[in-house]
Design an enzyme around this catalytic site. Sequence first.
Site, PDB file in Angstrom:
ATOM      1  N   GLY A   1      -3.515  -1.312  -7.280  1.00 35.86           N
ATOM      2  CA  GLY A   1      -2.460  -2.306  -7.440  1.00 35.86           C
ATOM      3  C   GLY A   1      -2.772  -3.262  -8.572  1.00 35.86           C
ATOM      4  O   GLY A   1      -3.917  -3.697  -8.730  1.00 35.86           O
TER       5      GLY A   1
ATOM      6  N   HIS B   1       0.846  -1.203   0.000  1.00 40.50           N
ATOM      7  CA  HIS B   1       0.000   0.000   0.000  1.00 40.50           C
ATOM      8  C   HIS B   1       0.883   1.255   0.000  1.00 40.50           C
ATOM      9  O   HIS B   1       0.605   2.228  -0.700  1.00 40.50           O
ATOM     10  CB  HIS B   1      -0.865   0.057   1.263  1.00 40.50           C
ATOM     11  CG  HIS B   1      -1.859  -1.051   1.404  1.00 40.50           C
ATOM     12  ND1 HIS B   1      -1.778  -1.995   2.401  1.00 40.50           N
ATOM     13  CD2 HIS B   1      -2.961  -1.365   0.687  1.00 40.50           C
ATOM     14  CE1 HIS B   1      -2.796  -2.831   2.304  1.00 40.50           C
ATOM     15  NE2 HIS B   1      -3.528  -2.480   1.261  1.00 40.50           N
TER      16      HIS B   1
ATOM     17  N   ASP C   1      -4.314  -6.957  -7.685  1.00 43.28           N
ATOM     18  CA  ASP C   1      -5.715  -7.344  -7.841  1.00 43.28           C
ATOM     19  C   ASP C   1      -6.108  -7.031  -9.281  1.00 43.28           C
ATOM     20  O   ASP C   1      -6.826  -6.066  -9.557  1.00 43.28           O
ATOM     21  CB  ASP C   1      -6.566  -6.574  -6.842  1.00 43.28           C
ATOM     22  CG  ASP C   1      -6.131  -6.886  -5.413  1.00 43.28           C
ATOM     23  OD1 ASP C   1      -6.467  -7.965  -4.935  1.00 43.28           O
ATOM     24  OD2 ASP C   1      -5.395  -6.067  -4.820  1.00 43.28           O
TER      25      ASP C   1
HETATM   26  P1  AMP Z   1      -6.684  -3.595  -0.223  1.00 41.23           P
HETATM   27  O1  AMP Z   1      -6.446  -2.858   1.047  1.00 41.23           O
HETATM   28  O2  AMP Z   1      -6.298  -5.025  -0.159  1.00 41.23           O
HETATM   29  O3  AMP Z   1      -8.040  -3.351  -0.775  1.00 41.23           O
HETATM   30  O4  AMP Z   1      -5.658  -2.951  -1.280  1.00 41.23           O
HETATM   31  C1  AMP Z   1      -5.656  -1.577  -1.551  1.00 41.23           C
HETATM   32  C2  AMP Z   1      -4.844  -1.308  -2.799  1.00 41.23           C
HETATM   33  O5  AMP Z   1      -3.511  -1.735  -2.592  1.00 41.23           O
HETATM   34  C3  AMP Z   1      -5.376  -2.087  -4.001  1.00 41.23           C
HETATM   35  O6  AMP Z   1      -5.308  -1.246  -5.135  1.00 41.23           O
HETATM   36  C4  AMP Z   1      -4.428  -3.245  -4.080  1.00 41.23           C
HETATM   37  O7  AMP Z   1      -4.324  -3.768  -5.381  1.00 41.23           O
HETATM   38  C5  AMP Z   1      -3.129  -2.630  -3.618  1.00 41.23           C
HETATM   39  N1  AMP Z   1      -2.219  -3.651  -3.110  1.00 41.23           N
HETATM   40  C6  AMP Z   1      -2.520  -4.636  -2.229  1.00 41.23           C
HETATM   41  N2  AMP Z   1      -1.445  -5.417  -2.038  1.00 41.23           N
HETATM   42  C7  AMP Z   1      -0.436  -4.925  -2.797  1.00 41.23           C
HETATM   43  C8  AMP Z   1       0.918  -5.300  -3.041  1.00 41.23           C
HETATM   44  N3  AMP Z   1       1.486  -6.359  -2.476  1.00 41.23           N
HETATM   45  N4  AMP Z   1       1.659  -4.542  -3.888  1.00 41.23           N
HETATM   46  C9  AMP Z   1       1.121  -3.467  -4.488  1.00 41.23           C
HETATM   47  N5  AMP Z   1      -0.157  -3.077  -4.304  1.00 41.23           N
HETATM   48  C10 AMP Z   1      -0.939  -3.793  -3.473  1.00 41.23           C
END
Ligand code: AMP
Length: 518
Positions: free
Chosen positions: A152, A35, A155
Amino acid sequence: MRLLRRCTDLEAWLRSCGAAPLHFVPTMGALHPGHQSLIARAGRLQVGVRPQVLVSVFVNPLQFGANEDFGRYPRQLERDAELAEAAGADALFAPSVEELYPAGEGELTRIQPPESLQAGLCGRHRPGHFNGVATVVARLLGLIRPDQLLLGEKDWQQLVILQRMAADLGLPVQVVGCPTLREPDGLALSSRNSYLSPAQRLQASALPQALQAVAASPLPPGSVLAPALAQVQQQLEQAGLVLDYVEAVCPRSLQPRSTLTGLTLLAAAAHCGPSRLIDHVFLMSRAPIVAIDGPAGAGKSTVTRAFAERLGLIYLDTGAMYRAVTWLVQQSGVEASDAAAVAPLLEDLDLQLSTAAAGSQRVSVNGHDVTEAIRSPEVTAQVSVVAAHGCVREALTRQQQAMGERGGLVAEGRDIGTAVFPDAELKVFLTATVAERARRRALDLEQRGFAVPALAELEAQIAERDHLDSTRDVAPLTQAADAVELITDGLSIDAVIEQLGQLFRQRVPHDAWPEPAA
Ligand code: AMP
């Protein structure tokens, strides 16, 4: 950094931002370095301007299924605020469910992305999930109205669906995909990794490793993908993971692919104890190719060279190759317009392009370094005539295609997207008005110590060259049907490179072609 809990706080903060561009990173919290890399990227200078960065933390009930982990999803707002601030966020918006959905979930207008994008991959295993994601992101975009939305690539299906939502609803936001951050053993960082015991954590690394094993041995175009899918499935089962799916799809339409045709997404999801893990790789039969066409004097060389360097691609200056042949024709005392006299010079032509230490390209013909000589007004005056000969084009097209077999290059020159690399991942028709090109040409001649003709004369020369190039019989200058036109009048070189970078990333994800470390 400001912590905003209410929509009214958010509105007040947005008003205080003034005219700065606003970049938005939505998350569900439990922030980790993945993040933080999005937040840091959101704060990067853009053509000299520092954007304002807003992060949201909201565990969205709409995107969780009945038996999923909504109740136990990690919630740690204080720590998230510290991590967001450390990564460069200017504000953190963390509303409650009641604040974001004040009339209750039953009264909410919902967004339903197309079935074709939800039918496979995670959509099939988590019914309703992407409707919930699209609904909350649409609501957040309405409240925040950012210039950029950073998501990211991890996803991937979510990224594609939200890009489509923004396009279909005409939302004035640029959706930017960002690279995936991983642990040293390859496991993608995820808030849900915190559910894993040390033994499960070890097991989990089988997912990235199985996918990487397939990506590591490039397949020829047209290869049947079923054996690769079976290999991943077998490795995951051997590691004790419970497979949800392993699928090969087109990265844009997300439709299944049975053979390797262009960039292909190989994605898998598997349960490891209490965690559901997802990951993917991109399969390619060669590294990406960018083809930049356009009329003479539109600034192609300057931006292409810098763009290639930024992306770690090789710069293939095909214009220099035509100039080199023109130089050879002139040195040999052959009449430039006489194809029969030019043809023998091509038979044992030894034309080399090499990159010198500072990134500049050297050109040699039959052992002579002609890097400077090919930029003379004499060569410029005759290059169109020489390039119009079928024999010259055939010889150089063959050589360029051989150079492009493994890909990994930006090729610049007229007809490169139409004739030389028709299957390039990105084709750009880089152009500028005649007046703008004449102005740039005058500046260039002056800087290099040549006599500068009157602007009107330069304009006439450029218009004449455009006419010659676009009406000749052999490979006339035309914009490929699938090329993006980029008009560079009034744009700085940095701004053009920035736009090229964005176009490239819409077609080639970071996870398929990472940027070289700065
Ligand atoms: P989330 O909190 O899981 O909904 O993720 C929030 C954002 O962070 C989304 O756009 C994800 O794709 C991105 N994200 C989650 N994990 C990673 C990672 N390991 N590397 C880069 N971006 C990430």
